[in-house]
Design a protein around this motif. Structure first.
Motif, short mmCIF file in Angstrom:
data_model
loop_
_atom_site.label_atom_id
_atom_site.label_comp_id
_atom_site.label_asym_id
_atom_site.label_seq_id
_atom_site.Cartn_x
_atom_site.Cartn_y
_atom_site.Cartn_z
N TYR A 65 0.81 -1.22 0.00
CA TYR A 65 0.00 0.00 0.00
C TYR A 65 0.84 1.27 0.00
O TYR A 65 0.43 2.28 -0.54
CB TYR A 65 -0.94 0.02 1.21
CG TYR A 65 -1.87 -1.15 1.23
CD1 TYR A 65 -3.05 -1.14 0.48
CD2 TYR A 65 -1.58 -2.30 1.98
CE1 TYR A 65 -3.90 -2.22 0.48
CE2 TYR A 65 -2.44 -3.38 1.98
CZ TYR A 65 -3.60 -3.34 1.23
OH TYR A 65 -4.44 -4.41 1.22
N GLN A 98 -6.83 -0.93 6.33
CA GLN A 98 -6.76 -1.62 5.05
C GLN A 98 -8.13 -1.67 4.39
O GLN A 98 -8.29 -1.35 3.21
CB GLN A 98 -6.22 -3.04 5.22
CG GLN A 98 -6.22 -3.84 3.92
CD GLN A 98 -5.89 -5.30 4.14
OE1 GLN A 98 -5.13 -5.67 5.04
NE2 GLN A 98 -6.46 -6.15 3.31
N ALA A 102 -7.56 1.54 2.34
CA ALA A 102 -6.36 1.00 1.71
C ALA A 102 -5.16 1.93 1.97
O ALA A 102 -4.32 2.14 1.12
CB ALA A 102 -6.56 0.75 0.22
N ALA A 182 -8.74 -9.64 7.05
CA ALA A 182 -7.52 -8.87 6.78
C ALA A 182 -6.55 -9.01 7.95
O ALA A 182 -5.34 -9.20 7.75
CB ALA A 182 -7.85 -7.40 6.52
N TRP A 187 -2.09 -9.07 9.01
CA TRP A 187 -1.52 -8.26 10.11
C TRP A 187 -1.21 -8.99 11.39
O TRP A 187 -0.44 -8.52 12.20
CB TRP A 187 -2.44 -7.08 10.41
CG TRP A 187 -2.70 -6.29 9.18
CD1 TRP A 187 -3.87 -6.21 8.47
CD2 TRP A 187 -1.76 -5.50 8.44
NE1 TRP A 187 -3.71 -5.42 7.36
CE2 TRP A 187 -2.42 -4.96 7.33
CE3 TRP A 187 -0.42 -5.18 8.64
CZ2 TRP A 187 -1.79 -4.14 6.40
CZ3 TRP A 187 0.20 -4.36 7.73
CH2 TRP A 187 -0.49 -3.85 6.63
#
Length: 188
Positions: A65, A98, A102, A182, A187
């Motif tokens: 990102y 995210q 994003a 996510a 993460w």
């Protein structure tokens, strides 16, 4: 016997040298410098080792990102600081960001939510701070982390429900599932 020991020792030295060269080549020098600077300025970590491990482990998935290593370190330190201040796991905040934007600090949703954590502007008026800039990353993280922590308390620790509150979709768990996926896949 001695020849065998020398051969094994030589093999070990060659392997160690290769591993050392591989590790050196894999780490971007700009990233190394940015990480060094981030660690010395990381005030929300218990110690330098914790900072180094966390920042390095989160830098790689964030590179998708944010390309610039210095910017990545800046974002990671800010997320860690604000999440820690609010009593949240920084990894959950990374997952929320995210899904929400994003990692685009200039994101504005179709309903007017702003910044990386997509904070609604009415909050500024609610707390008597109409001049706050929700596009400013530090301000956005402060608001977003505080709001998320509030909803976690409201949901009595149920993270899926808290995320649904945060998103304004309480009663449905589509958003919560995206954030939790996510978190689990990138993460955690």
């Amino acid at each position: 016997m001695i020849r065998k020991a020398i051969t094994v020792l030589g093999f070990c030295l060659i392997c160690c040298s290769a591993i050392s060269q591989t590790n050196t080549k894999q780490v971007d020098p700009e990233l190394r410098l940015a990480l060094r600077e981030a660690i010395t300025q990381a005030d929300s970590f218990v110690d330098r080792f914790d900072a180094e491990v966390w920042l390095m482990s989160k830098s790689q998935p964030l590179a998708r990102y944010i390309k610039d290593p210095k910017r990545r370190m800046y974002v990671l330190k800010a997320v860690h600081r604000e999440a820690t201040r609010a009593g949240l796991r920084p990894e959950i905040v990374l997952a929320v960001i995210q899904i929400e934007s994003a990692f685009n600090p200039y994101a504005v949703s179709r309903v007017g939510a702003q910044g990386m954590m997509q904070v609604m502007p009415f909050w500024k008026k609610e707390i008597g701070r109409p001049g706050d800039n929700l596009i400013d990353m530090d301000t956005n993280l402060r608001y977003g982390c505080t709001i998320l922590k509030h909803y976690i308390k409201k949901a009595k620790g149920n993270l899926a429900n808290a995320l649904a509150y945060y998103n304004g979709s309480y009663g449905r768990h589509t958003y919560s599932s995206k954030v939790l996926d996510a978190w689990a896949n990138r993460w955690r």
